[in-house]
Design an enzyme around this catalytic site. Sequence first.
Site, PDB file in Angstrom:
ATOM      1  N   ILE A 104     122.458 -16.290  27.199  1.00  0.00           N
ATOM      2  CA  ILE A 104     122.276 -17.533  26.061  1.00  0.00           C
ATOM      3  C   ILE A 104     123.286 -17.460  25.619  1.00  0.00           C
ATOM      4  O   ILE A 104     124.865 -17.333  25.206  1.00  0.00           O
ATOM      5  CB  ILE A 104     121.708 -16.535  25.224  1.00  0.00           C
ATOM      6  CG1 ILE A 104     119.865 -16.476  25.564  1.00  0.00           C
ATOM      7  CG2 ILE A 104     121.061 -17.206  23.138  1.00  0.00           C
ATOM      8  CD1 ILE A 104     118.941 -15.863  24.188  1.00  0.00           C
ATOM      9  N   LEU A 105     123.835 -19.307  25.280  1.00  0.00           N
ATOM     10  CA  LEU A 105     124.681 -19.457  24.751  1.00  0.00           C
ATOM     11  C   LEU A 105     125.351 -19.527  22.868  1.00  0.00           C
ATOM     12  O   LEU A 105     124.001 -20.098  22.053  1.00  0.00           O
ATOM     13  CB  LEU A 105     124.771 -21.179  25.105  1.00  0.00           C
ATOM     14  CG  LEU A 105     125.624 -20.769  26.922  1.00  0.00           C
ATOM     15  CD1 LEU A 105     125.195 -22.493  27.707  1.00  0.00           C
ATOM     16  CD2 LEU A 105     126.778 -20.291  27.065  1.00  0.00           C
TER      17      LEU A 105
ATOM     18  N   GLY B 141     118.589 -20.779  42.691  1.00  0.00           N
ATOM     19  CA  GLY B 141     118.951 -22.344  42.909  1.00  0.00           C
ATOM     20  C   GLY B 141     118.582 -23.706  43.608  1.00  0.00           C
ATOM     21  O   GLY B 141     118.708 -24.262  43.681  1.00  0.00           O
TER      22      GLY B 141
ATOM     23  N   HIS C 198     113.204 -24.720  31.325  1.00  0.00           N
ATOM     24  CA  HIS C 198     112.340 -23.725  30.825  1.00  0.00           C
ATOM     25  C   HIS C 198     110.900 -23.864  31.413  1.00  0.00           C
ATOM     26  O   HIS C 198     110.221 -24.816  31.292  1.00  0.00           O
ATOM     27  CB  HIS C 198     112.003 -24.028  29.471  1.00  0.00           C
ATOM     28  CG  HIS C 198     111.477 -22.303  29.196  1.00  0.00           C
ATOM     29  ND1 HIS C 198     112.474 -21.096  29.474  1.00  0.00           N
ATOM     30  CD2 HIS C 198     110.278 -22.285  28.827  1.00  0.00           C
ATOM     31  CE1 HIS C 198     111.405 -20.713  28.896  1.00  0.00           C
ATOM     32  NE2 HIS C 198     110.319 -21.039  28.433  1.00  0.00           N
TER      33      HIS C 198
ATOM     34  N   ASP D  79     116.000 -22.514  23.196  1.00  0.00           N
ATOM     35  CA  ASP D  79     114.427 -23.314  24.083  1.00  0.00           C
ATOM     36  C   ASP D  79     114.096 -24.083  22.746  1.00  0.00           C
ATOM     37  O   ASP D  79     113.488 -24.550  22.657  1.00  0.00           O
ATOM     38  CB  ASP D  79     113.547 -22.341  24.180  1.00  0.00           C
ATOM     39  CG  ASP D  79     114.152 -21.593  25.584  1.00  0.00           C
ATOM     40  OD1 ASP D  79     115.048 -22.087  26.206  1.00  0.00           O
ATOM     41  OD2 ASP D  79     113.678 -20.267  26.057  1.00  0.00           O
TER      42      ASP D  79
ATOM     43  N   ASN E  56     118.599 -28.644  29.429  1.00  0.00           N
ATOM     44  CA  ASN E  56     118.254 -27.035  30.225  1.00  0.00           C
ATOM     45  C   ASN E  56     116.419 -27.214  30.686  1.00  0.00           C
ATOM     46  O   ASN E  56     115.843 -27.897  30.432  1.00  0.00           O
ATOM     47  CB  ASN E  56     117.894 -25.932  29.323  1.00  0.00           C
ATOM     48  CG  ASN E  56     117.485 -24.634  30.120  1.00  0.00           C
ATOM     49  OD1 ASN E  56     117.692 -23.830  30.573  1.00  0.00           O
ATOM     50  ND2 ASN E  56     116.263 -23.819  28.825  1.00  0.00           N
TER      51      ASN E  56
END
Length: 203
Positions: free
Chosen positions: A95-96, A14, A112, A153, A110
Amino acid sequence: MLKANIAVLVSGGGTNLQALIDAEKNGIIKSGTISLVVSNKEGAYALERAKNAGINTKTVLKSELGSQEAFEEALINALEEVNTDIIVLAGFMSILSANFTNHFKDKIINVHPSLIPSFCGKGFYGLRVHEAALAYGVKVSGATVHFVNEIPDGGKIIMQKAVDVLEGDTPEILQKRIMQEAEWKILPLSCEKVCSEILKEKK
Ligand code: GAR
């Protein structure tokens, strides 16, 4: 002042969540407020960071729910319960599906740890990204913040920042430099950008 409701999804340490918390405190994020942190890993240190900042937390475990569908449904319920306007994936290692990403279209971002389209997509997460960058021998890597769609991504890029790869770098050293010089900067800035756009739409 009206603010966008930010929910942050985490799986690990985090540090990116911490960067968001700090950015809200020091006014870099001014158009939104972090109202919920959701982890898909029990005992993730990110949850401690949220609690220390007085932010509500929730843990949603796929292993308990049995299927990706049930897991995503529980996530959607938790996010809608607090009227989430924007979802930030900050080291979220799951992964959604299109069902989830379409539900929150243009509302999920997101971070990356590479310059997309290099070293991204399925299988490229965490240290693996830096291992691949070093194995290829690139001299520059960096970080990307992008919208999340059904392609891992693959959504529209919001911000990128390049970071030099140095002689003698290990994946751990490179990861730390990219976090410090890129991720912890462009994630809060991108979050503020998207929050302010969401607020404009609301008015
Ligand atoms: C970060 O480097 C983030 O960019 C990466 O995992 C790390 C999480 O660290 N995310 C991915 O690889 C997603 N594909 P954190 O928990 O300390 O923020």
